[in-house]
Design a protein around this motif. Structure first.
Motif, PDB file in Angstrom:
ATOM      1  N   ASN A   1       0.646  -1.189   0.552  1.00  0.00           N
ATOM      2  CA  ASN A   1       0.072  -0.395   0.296  1.00  0.00           C
ATOM      3  C   ASN A   1       0.669   0.894  -0.132  1.00  0.00           C
ATOM      4  O   ASN A   1       0.342   2.265  -0.283  1.00  0.00           O
ATOM      5  CB  ASN A   1      -1.102   0.069   1.169  1.00  0.00           C
ATOM      6  N   GLU A   2       2.112   1.064   0.271  1.00  0.00           N
ATOM      7  CA  GLU A   2       3.295   2.507   0.483  1.00  0.00           C
ATOM      8  C   GLU A   2       3.587   2.485  -1.165  1.00  0.00           C
ATOM      9  O   GLU A   2       4.711   2.733  -1.304  1.00  0.00           O
ATOM     10  CB  GLU A   2       4.406   2.062   1.386  1.00  0.00           C
ATOM     11  N   GLY A   3       2.945   1.621  -1.808  1.00  0.00           N
ATOM     12  CA  GLY A   3       4.185   1.413  -3.649  1.00  0.00           C
ATOM     13  C   GLY A   3       6.051   0.865  -3.290  1.00  0.00           C
ATOM     14  O   GLY A   3       6.403   1.131  -4.517  1.00  0.00           O
ATOM     15  N   ASN A   4       5.721   0.169  -2.278  1.00  0.00           N
ATOM     16  CA  ASN A   4       6.746  -1.031  -2.182  1.00  0.00           C
ATOM     17  C   ASN A   4       6.751  -2.291  -2.193  1.00  0.00           C
ATOM     18  O   ASN A   4       6.248  -2.610  -2.543  1.00  0.00           O
ATOM     19  CB  ASN A   4       7.114  -0.756  -0.962  1.00  0.00           C
ATOM     20  N   ASP A   5       7.843  -2.481  -3.811  1.00  0.00           N
ATOM     21  CA  ASP A   5       8.554  -3.328  -4.520  1.00  0.00           C
ATOM     22  C   ASP A   5       7.748  -4.619  -3.149  1.00  0.00           C
ATOM     23  O   ASP A   5       8.694  -5.419  -2.933  1.00  0.00           O
ATOM     24  CB  ASP A   5       9.152  -4.022  -5.149  1.00  0.00           C
ATOM     25  N   TYR A   6       6.512  -5.362  -3.092  1.00  0.00           N
ATOM     26  CA  TYR A   6       6.696  -6.685  -2.437  1.00  0.00           C
ATOM     27  C   TYR A   6       7.428  -8.039  -3.372  1.00  0.00           C
ATOM     28  O   TYR A   6       7.619  -8.931  -1.963  1.00  0.00           O
ATOM     29  CB  TYR A   6       5.635  -7.889  -3.128  1.00  0.00           C
TER      30      TYR A   6
ATOM     31  N   ASN B   1      -0.189   4.521  -8.343  1.00  0.00           N
ATOM     32  CA  ASN B   1       0.638   4.008  -7.792  1.00  0.00           C
ATOM     33  C   ASN B   1       1.854   4.310  -8.879  1.00  0.00           C
ATOM     34  O   ASN B   1       2.552   4.463  -9.942  1.00  0.00           O
ATOM     35  CB  ASN B   1      -0.038   2.147  -8.799  1.00  0.00           C
ATOM     36  N   PRO B   2       2.923   4.519  -8.279  1.00  0.00           N
ATOM     37  CA  PRO B   2       4.366   4.807  -8.793  1.00  0.00           C
ATOM     38  C   PRO B   2       5.040   3.611  -9.752  1.00  0.00           C
ATOM     39  O   PRO B   2       5.272   3.967 -10.591  1.00  0.00           O
ATOM     40  CB  PRO B   2       4.870   4.980  -7.731  1.00  0.00           C
ATOM     41  N   SER B   3       4.522   2.462  -9.586  1.00  0.00           N
ATOM     42  CA  SER B   3       4.987   1.139 -10.300  1.00  0.00           C
ATOM     43  C   SER B   3       4.294   0.749 -11.261  1.00  0.00           C
ATOM     44  O   SER B   3       4.900   0.330 -11.798  1.00  0.00           O
ATOM     45  CB  SER B   3       5.603   0.240  -8.945  1.00  0.00           C
ATOM     46  N   TYR B   4       2.674   1.607 -11.344  1.00  0.00           N
ATOM     47  CA  TYR B   4       2.231   0.929 -12.596  1.00  0.00           C
ATOM     48  C   TYR B   4       2.487   0.946 -13.652  1.00  0.00           C
ATOM     49  O   TYR B   4       3.472   2.250 -14.239  1.00  0.00           O
ATOM     50  CB  TYR B   4       0.976   2.044 -12.221  1.00  0.00           C
TER      51      TYR B   4
END
Length: 680
Positions: free
Chosen positions: A117-122, A245-248
């Motif tokens: 939810n913070e945009g961190n890569d899982y 989402n910055p990684s979208y």
């Protein structure tokens, strides 16, 4: 959103993004139109209101539009809709279907990461295995939306029924990390449209295992994200917030960077416009009947736009086997029994149908000017699909008239007008019903309990209109509509949130509606099948395959001959050939004609058709008859949606609509040549 069970509030559910649809920029891509008016809002921040809390983010499970209109922004499935209603690739870059129409193979977009939810890569890519996990999880959780796919995917019905405990026998398979395969029982020309719905979304197995029962809780940490937005805040009866989402993978098409929706209880509708004028909101639903509307017309008279009617149909339902009487004006068991018998009498229901002035009812919400815009006389929109090149609704009208020429021969089933209201005809059918019912010991007048949120002036006014027109048409010595003023929680428990027919606490209700999950008439009509129909409880009935123990509504279903409706549905469903689409739709028209002829429910209006002032660029969002898009004023999916710094003018809206309709026709023809999906 989708078989979507919709709540009718006449408040927030009918006005979020009310001017949004698809298309509407000039050739340079800039929003056209300038009224020199408000500088409210920002071109990358969307701020408005919501009226019902999100209570479940498990997108594979929940069917409620009040949930899925949010999570459609957080997770991408295989396809999405463009601004013209075509399916376009999302997580599926390409696809093939076997010659027999049974095997669909999707090639998954590589390199898309799950994030928190913070945009961190899982630490995990979205892979084909995630769709297998998602479906298996949906079954384990007894998804409210299993009906969408249970009869479609090979082996799934047997697995759900416990005939096999090996999920590998189900027709979903990860051939490799980036190749997903579905095997169907029968060809389905509309299969790909089902993939836009949550039950066919991906779920990361490691995350699911780590969350266990807390997966999908309505909080930012409840899910992983691969979609255009991240949920950053969900505080009950307060605020819901997203950020981009910055990684979208398709960030260029995400124009809104921040979303803030504030809880609105409907007590001060004019406050929406005041907040818009102050620059606090991106848009505002406006109310022609309110005291504050003069301020709207004075400041924004050339910027009041009306949203287009959508796919969802809101209706009035009869409770055929009422079991709960917490909200009632009935004083005796004889009154309860008399009402039950009356509701089971078709002539009585016809009298109510013809005695209900839907135009007056809707005018309480949108004013006289827009009272007819969204009116609907069929359960399925007339142009939802076509039969031999003509609107599906034409065939439904012909078949309904043929079933009962006396009742329906003079009815106009077209949209945007009330085809039923006829006080003289209502009185005639009430006389017929009364003769038969009094012979059966029924006491008159019949008392019909009608729940309403007591804190909503608009709802109360609408119900008073319903009461007065019905009582005037059939005579208050024959029918009395007893309005039950309830708190929000009690109103929802009695209607929209009632999980069973026995818990549905009303005689008639206008609390809910339905929108399709996929582009096929079955998506509307199956909700009333007597075995497991998802809207049976809104009729006070239970599904024979879903009820626990004895079915308390069995006698009511027999009295309604509901198995006749089942037979028509089965006949239509058995027609599945890719070259038999017209025959299939014609068979479903028979089923809908039966539904209308027997007056199991009364269609009232569609979503959309409401006025607003807005900075949302007209027709800039995704569009579709099915799925969670922006059609009909739903908040829906915000990807593609564009904002401008000033209010949209009516001229701008009309020009954008004309341009969109032309481009849509051309685009849809092109998509039809490739199976309804436009490739990248």
């Amino acid at each position: 959103m989708k078989a979507r069970k919709f709540l009718v509030t006449l408040l927030a559910s009918t006005f979020v993004l009310a001017a949004c649809g698809s298309g509407g920029t000039d050739d340079s891509g800039n929003a056209s139109g300038d009224n020199g008016g408000s500088d409210a809002g920002s071109s990358d921040v969307y701020s408005y209101v919501y009226s019902t809390d999100m209570d479940n983010m498990d997108y594979t499970v929940s069917q409620r539009s009040t949930n899925n209109e949010h999570y459609t922004n957080f997770v991408d499935g295989l396809f999405e809709n463009d601004e013209y209603g075509n399916l376009i690739p999302a997580m599926a870059e390409s696809w093939e279907v076997s010659d027999d129409g049974l095997t669909y193979t999707y090639h998954i977009r590589e390199g898309v990461q799950w994030v928190d939810n913070e945009g961190n890569d899982y630490g995990a890519e979205v892979t084909a295995n995630d769709w297998v996990t998602g479906l298996e999880h949906a079954v384990a959780e007894q998804s409210e939306t299993l009906y969408i796919v249970a009869g479609s995917i090979a082996g799934l019905s047997d697995y759900v029924a416990g005939k096999t405990d090996d999920f590998s026998t189900v027709g979903v398979k990860a051939v490799d990390d980036y190749t997903l395969e579905y095997t169907l029982n029968e060809p389905e020309s509309y299969w790909n449209s089902k993939t836009t719905y949550g039950i066919l979304y991906p779920v990361n197995k490691d995350f699911l295992d780590s969350k266990q029962d807390s997966f999908g809780t309505p909080e930012p940490e409840g899910i992983l994200y691969n979609g255009p937005y991240l949920l950053t805040n969900n505080t009950a009866k307060s605020v819901i917030e997203y950020e981009a989402n910055p990684s979208y993978w398709d960030a260029d098409n995400v124009h809104i960077q921040e979303v803030k929706m504030t809880y609105f209880d409907g007590k001060d509708p004019d406050g929406l416009f005041r907040s818009y004028a102050n620059g606090d909101y991106t848009m505002a639903r406006v109310y022609p009947n309110s005291a504050g509307y003069k301020d709207v017309t004075a400041d924004y008279g050339d910027s009041i736009t009306w949203s287009e009617p959508g796919a969802s149909t809101f209706n009035m339902t009869f409770n055929f086997s009422r079991g709960s009487y917490e909200a009632t004006s009935k004083e005796t068991d004889a009154q309860k029994e008399s009402t039950k018998k009356a509701i089971l009498n078709r002539d009585f229901r016809l009298a109510i149908l013809f005695g209900f002035d839907k135009r007056s009812y809707n005018a309480q919400n949108v004013g006289d000017e827009g009272a007819e815009n969204s009116l609907r006389n069929t359960w399925i929109p007339n142009e939802f699909v076509s039969i031999d090149g003509k609107p599906y609704g034409d065939t439904v009208a012909e078949k309904t008239k043929a079933l009962d020429e006396d009742a329906f021969g003079d009815v106009d089933f077209s949209e945007a007008q009330d085809g039923y209201y006829n006080a003289e005809k209502a009185a005639e059918y009430m006389d017929k019903a009364k003769e038969a019912l009094e012979a059966d010991g029924v006491e008159f007048p019949i008392h019909l309990d009608l729940p309403v949120r007591g804190d909503s002036d608009i709802q109360v006014s609408a119900m008073k209109s319903l009461k007065s027109t019905i009582e005037d048409s059939v005579g208050s010595d024959n029918v009395v509509v007893d309005i039950q003023l309830l708190s929000e929680d009690k109103y929802l428990a009695a209607t929209y949130q009632a999980a069973t027919g026995a818990a549905s606490d009303f005689d008639i209700s206008t609390a809910s509606g339905w929108g399709p999950d996929f582009v096929d008439p079955s998506s509307y009509l199956n909700v009333y099948n007597s075995k497991n129909g998802d809207m049976l409880h809104t009729l006070g009935l239970e599904g024979t395959e879903t009820v626990q123990g004895d079915d308390p509504s069995v006698d009511a279903k027999k009295a309604l001959n509901l198995t006749d409706f089942d037979d028509l549905l089965d006949k239509a469903n058995d027609i599945r050939g890719t070259d038999e689409v017209d025959a299939r739709y014609t068979a479903y028209a028979d089923a809908e004609a039966w539904l209308l002829d027997n007056v199991l429910q009364v269609p009232i209006y569609s979503n959309g058709g409401v006025p607003a002032v807005t900075n949302v660029v007209p027709f800039s969002g995704s569009y579709s008859w099915a799925g969670i898009t922006n059609a009909g004023g739903s908040p829906g999916r915000l990807k593609f949606v564009q904002l401008q710094d000033e209010a949209v003018t009516t001229d701008q809206y009309d020009q954008a609509k004309e341009k969109w309709e032309t481009e849509k026709e051309e685009s849809n023809k092109k998509a039809a040549e490739t199976g309804g999906v436009l490739s990248e």
